[in-house]
Design an enzyme around this catalytic site. Structure first.
Site, PDB file in Angstrom:
ATOM      1  N   GLU A   1      28.208   8.288   9.634  1.00 38.18           N
ATOM      2  CA  GLU A   1      29.344   7.431   8.881  1.00 38.18           C
ATOM      3  C   GLU A   1      30.041   8.874   8.564  1.00 38.18           C
ATOM      4  O   GLU A   1      29.484  10.098   8.091  1.00 38.18           O
ATOM      5  CB  GLU A   1      28.431   6.836   7.661  1.00 38.18           C
ATOM      6  CG  GLU A   1      29.694   6.615   6.480  1.00 38.18           C
ATOM      7  CD  GLU A   1      28.975   5.944   5.420  1.00 38.18           C
ATOM      8  OE1 GLU A   1      28.104   5.810   5.071  1.00 38.18           O
ATOM      9  OE2 GLU A   1      30.029   5.530   4.514  1.00 38.18           O
TER      10      GLU A   1
ATOM     11  N   ARG B   1      12.399  10.184  10.410  1.00 37.89           N
ATOM     12  CA  ARG B   1      13.443  11.215  10.249  1.00 37.89           C
ATOM     13  C   ARG B   1      12.913  12.566   9.946  1.00 37.89           C
ATOM     14  O   ARG B   1      11.664  12.662   9.643  1.00 37.89           O
ATOM     15  CB  ARG B   1      14.261  10.643   9.129  1.00 37.89           C
ATOM     16  CG  ARG B   1      13.550  10.468   7.707  1.00 37.89           C
ATOM     17  CD  ARG B   1      14.545   9.767   6.761  1.00 37.89           C
ATOM     18  NE  ARG B   1      15.591  10.590   6.401  1.00 37.89           N
ATOM     19  CZ  ARG B   1      16.989   9.956   6.571  1.00 37.89           C
ATOM     20  NH1 ARG B   1      17.189   8.733   7.097  1.00 37.89           N
ATOM     21  NH2 ARG B   1      18.058  10.763   6.132  1.00 37.89           N
TER      22      ARG B   1
ATOM     23  N   LYS C   1      23.284  13.689   2.096  1.00 43.65           N
ATOM     24  CA  LYS C   1      24.600  13.702   2.140  1.00 43.65           C
ATOM     25  C   LYS C   1      25.167  13.755   0.593  1.00 43.65           C
ATOM     26  O   LYS C   1      26.032  14.601   0.276  1.00 43.65           O
ATOM     27  CB  LYS C   1      25.359  12.828   2.865  1.00 43.65           C
ATOM     28  CG  LYS C   1      24.980  12.974   4.282  1.00 43.65           C
ATOM     29  CD  LYS C   1      26.477  12.293   5.105  1.00 43.65           C
ATOM     30  CE  LYS C   1      25.832  11.368   6.205  1.00 43.65           C
ATOM     31  NZ  LYS C   1      26.765  10.659   6.766  1.00 43.65           N
TER      32      LYS C   1
HETATM   33  P1  ATP Z   1      24.048   7.995   4.652  1.00 48.18           P
HETATM   34  O1  ATP Z   1      23.810   6.633   5.387  1.00 48.18           O
HETATM   35  O2  ATP Z   1      23.114   8.101   3.288  1.00 48.18           O
HETATM   36  O3  ATP Z   1      25.412   8.381   4.301  1.00 48.18           O
HETATM   37  P2  ATP Z   1      22.575   9.266   6.726  1.00 48.18           P
HETATM   38  O4  ATP Z   1      22.185  10.813   6.847  1.00 48.18           O
HETATM   39  O5  ATP Z   1      21.690   7.924   7.099  1.00 48.18           O
HETATM   40  O6  ATP Z   1      23.344   9.030   5.310  1.00 48.18           O
HETATM   41  P3  ATP Z   1      24.371   8.742   8.716  1.00 48.18           P
HETATM   42  O7  ATP Z   1      25.870   8.987   9.164  1.00 48.18           O
HETATM   43  O8  ATP Z   1      24.394   7.049   8.582  1.00 48.18           O
HETATM   44  O9  ATP Z   1      23.917   9.533   7.440  1.00 48.18           O
HETATM   45  O10 ATP Z   1      23.693   9.001   9.909  1.00 48.18           O
HETATM   46  C1  ATP Z   1      23.659   8.983  11.412  1.00 48.18           C
HETATM   47  C2  ATP Z   1      22.619   8.681  12.257  1.00 48.18           C
HETATM   48  O11 ATP Z   1      21.573   9.825  12.045  1.00 48.18           O
HETATM   49  C3  ATP Z   1      21.697   7.440  11.709  1.00 48.18           C
HETATM   50  O12 ATP Z   1      21.131   6.791  13.110  1.00 48.18           O
HETATM   51  C4  ATP Z   1      20.488   8.102  10.883  1.00 48.18           C
HETATM   52  O13 ATP Z   1      19.471   7.250  11.246  1.00 48.18           O
HETATM   53  C5  ATP Z   1      20.278   9.548  11.705  1.00 48.18           C
HETATM   54  N1  ATP Z   1      19.883  10.287  10.551  1.00 48.18           N
HETATM   55  C6  ATP Z   1      20.248  10.576   9.395  1.00 48.18           C
HETATM   56  N2  ATP Z   1      19.374  11.716   8.815  1.00 48.18           N
HETATM   57  C7  ATP Z   1      18.482  11.725   9.520  1.00 48.18           C
HETATM   58  C8  ATP Z   1      17.208  12.659   9.736  1.00 48.18           C
HETATM   59  N3  ATP Z   1      16.994  13.349   8.497  1.00 48.18           N
HETATM   60  N4  ATP Z   1      16.658  12.684  10.712  1.00 48.18           N
HETATM   61  C9  ATP Z   1      16.635  11.897  11.774  1.00 48.18           C
HETATM   62  N5  ATP Z   1      17.961  11.295  11.803  1.00 48.18           N
HETATM   63  C10 ATP Z   1      18.681  11.004  10.797  1.00 48.18           C
END
Ligand code: ATP
Ligand code: MG
Length: 569
Positions: A43, A270, A280
């Site tokens: 995102e 994760r 974030k």
């Molecule tokens: P949010 O959705 O709360 O804004 P997010 O960290 O999930 O934050 P995204 O941009 O949705 O951000 O993440 C993109 C991809 O990265 C998703 O597939 C998510 O599962 C993966 N991802 C995010 N944080 C982690 C992490 N700490 N470890 C591994 N994969 C991650």
């Protein structure tokens, strides 16, 4: 080149992780006509962090390994929080990690027309309705995992009314929050995500790609699986918190798939790292409140910060490889493990040079005034092809203040009154005299050198216990050094009772002025150059560095540097 080669061989040596095993089995069974397609779906509401790197290595790694494709799909379903600045940074970070999506850049917003069409279809089939309640009222009716929810009073609206209201929502007739579109599934389901999840909400903020074309925006659960489907994704790999979403993912995909092809969601654990935060929201807070200098402040866990700090992408990738992927939620991975991987890669690749962080002047009294000579320094003992560079030696030099002690303890092998040390790559010197100021602080040392001890001369093999780094006082260039430490002073800032911002390590950034670097460092202080300042650590020029004012970031300290130096001499 050597780097790439190593990456290749370690990739082959590593056994398949559990996702790769699933993909391999799917291929063997001929699923999706043997096609492999993944996606990385960020995102664009912030910069990527090291956790995302773990996901990127998985998504792009699968495509590489099995000859498939990995799409970069921006999950741009919430214009309120999203921005093109983030889109640009995400692209740059993925490229830096060494992956490329080619022409396959997509946006969830590319699929807004198809998603809208599906929403109308579900309304017509009696599977979706417009709810006029507030989000608080809807939340209050959700029930709990052990008690069923309550039906919305709007649940049984007619198809005509629903269709009319939804179209008017999209046309901008109602305020934000006034109405939502919900899937009509089951308010008593064991899976909370099935209790009439919200599909669409009204947002008035213009979208960075579609402008004011849409008045309603799909929720993650109504966008993700279908976008995977529209795009042709075969394996939709995400993190474990999406396990309970999977049945809903499949539920919506079922309306689209005829069975010959369908995307499959697979979840892995994760990454959580010690001494930092990865949310974030929290990272944005640090940036917006000026608690760090920006998203790429070298103390941040973001990829752009790591790049600025001097981490190598190979080091980061080696770390990701080592921690691996599982189905078990892990508590925390130690920051030291990441640092170790980076240090290991820098050890193999960084250019050795000399800098003195806290200088103490040494005058070599028996070295002729006005004379200077050059000594040859190895650029990297780990890499014969790295060659050598020249370093000026003169009558006045600087050594590290810590390398001299007036009253040394027994095992102090560095410089002390009457003792001898070797200046790395040059002569053995002996401390004859200390000069002090009125307060008794040592301002200068007077030494003599043994002219026979330079490399190539008969005394070159003469052994002394210590070897020091040094720079020529007249030829060295002034620099500023930024020393970074962990951003937080506790292992898990998010688990403490207090506000995470109160846990910032006050010593996470220390700035040293008046650092002396050898001319070779100044001449090569270009962005991206990695140095090992001998016996100190790994350093790289900061983005703020200019030829007039050199600024170096300490990427990471040299562990055990002293012991190693001892063994070699
Ligand atoms: P949010 O959705 O709360 O804004 P997010 O960290 O999930 O934050 P995204 O941009 O949705 O951000 O993440 C993109 C991809 O990265 C998703 O597939 C998510 O599962 C993966 N991802 C995010 N944080 C982690 C992490 N700490 N470890 C591994 N994969 C991650
Ligand atoms: Mg997310």
């Amino acid at each position: 080149m050597a780097e790439n080669h190593e990456a290749e061989s370690s990739k082959e040596a590593r056994s398949l992780n559990f996702v790769e095993q699933i993909v391999k089995d799917d291929l063997a069974q001929g699923k999706n006509s043997g096609r492999i397609q993944t996606r990385f779906p960020p995102e664009p509401n912030g910069y990527l962090h090291i956790g995302h790197a773990k996901a990127i290595c998985m998504d792009f790694g699968i495509a590489e390994r099995f000859g498939g494709k990995c799409f970069l799909r921006f999950d741009d379903t919430n214009p309120v929080k999203e921005d093109v600045e983030y889109v640009d940074s995400i692209r740059e970070d993925i490229h830096w990690l060494g992956f490329d999506w080619g022409e396959n850049e997509r946006y969830a917003s590319d699929y807004f027309p198809q998603l809208y069409e599906l929403a109308e279809r579900l309304i017509k089939e009696g599977k979706a309705y417009v709810d006029d309640q507030t989000s608080e009222e809807i939340a209050a009716q959700k029930g709990t995992p052990t008690t069923p929810g309550t039906d919305s009073p709007y649940r049984n609206r007619s198809v005509e009314e629903n269709l009319d209201l939804f179209r008017r929502m999209n046309a901008g007739e109602f305020e934000e929050g006034a109405r939502v579109l919900r899937a009509k599934i089951d308010m008593a389901s064991d899976n909370m995500h099935f209790r009439d999840p919200v599909m669409y909400r009204i947002i008035k903020t213009p979208h960075h790609r579609t402008g004011t074309q849409w008045g309603v925006y799909p929720m993650y659960d109504f966008a993700h699986g279908q976008s995977d489907f529209f795009e042709g994704v075969t394996h939709s790999i995400c993190t474990l918190e999406f396990v309970p979403h999977r049945p809903l993912y499949d539920y919506f995909v079922d309306f689209l798939s005829d069975g010959s092809y369908r995307p499959r969601q697979i979840e892995f654990n994760r990454l959580n790292l010690t001494y930092t935060v990865m949310s974030k929201r929290k990272l944005l807070q640090l940036v917006q409140e000026g608690l760090v200098s920006g998203w790429d402040d070298p103390r941040m866990p973001t990829i752009s910060a790591m790049r600025r700090r001097g981490y190598t992408s190979q080091g980061v990738r080696n770390f990701i490889d080592r921690i691996g992927y599982t189905k078990i939620e892990e508590a925390m991975i130690s920051m030291s493990l990441l640092e170790h991987a980076v240090r290991e890669d820098l050890n193999a690749t960084a250019t050795r040079a000399m800098a003195v962080l806290n200088p103490l002047k040494v005058v070599i009294t028996n070295y002729p005034e006005g004379k200077s000579e050059t000594v040859e320094m190895e650029n990297n003992p780990e890499d014969a092809a790295a060659g050598t560079h020249k370093m000026p030696f003169t009558r006045e030099i600087f050594i590290e203040r810590d390398d001299f002690m007036e009253n040394p303890p027994k095992k102090f092998f560095r410089l002390a009154p009457g003792s001898e040390v070797r200046l790395k790559g040059a002569y053995i010197i002996k401390c004859e005299e200390m000069i002090k100021d009125a307060d008794g602080n040592i301002t200068e040392l007077r030494c003599t050198y043994d002219p026979d001890t330079r490399s190539g001369l008969p005394g070159a093999s003469r052994k002394v216990k210590g070897t020091l780094h040094w720079v020529s006082a007249s030829e060295a260039v002034d620099a500023t050094v930024r020393l970074y430490d962990r951003l937080f002073s506790v292992e898990n800032p998010s688990a403490e009772d207090c506000d995470f911002r109160d846990l910032i390590n006050p010593d996470s950034l220390r700035v040293l002025e008046g650092v002396k670097v050898e001319p070779f460092i100044a001449e090569n202080a270009k962005p991206g150059t990695k140095f090992q300042f001998q016996r100190i650590g790994y350093f790289t020029p900061d983005y703020d560095s200019t030829p007039e004012k050199l600024i170096f970031n300490r990427t990471i300290a040299l562990k055990d540097s002293w012991e190693k130096a001892q063994k070699k001499n």
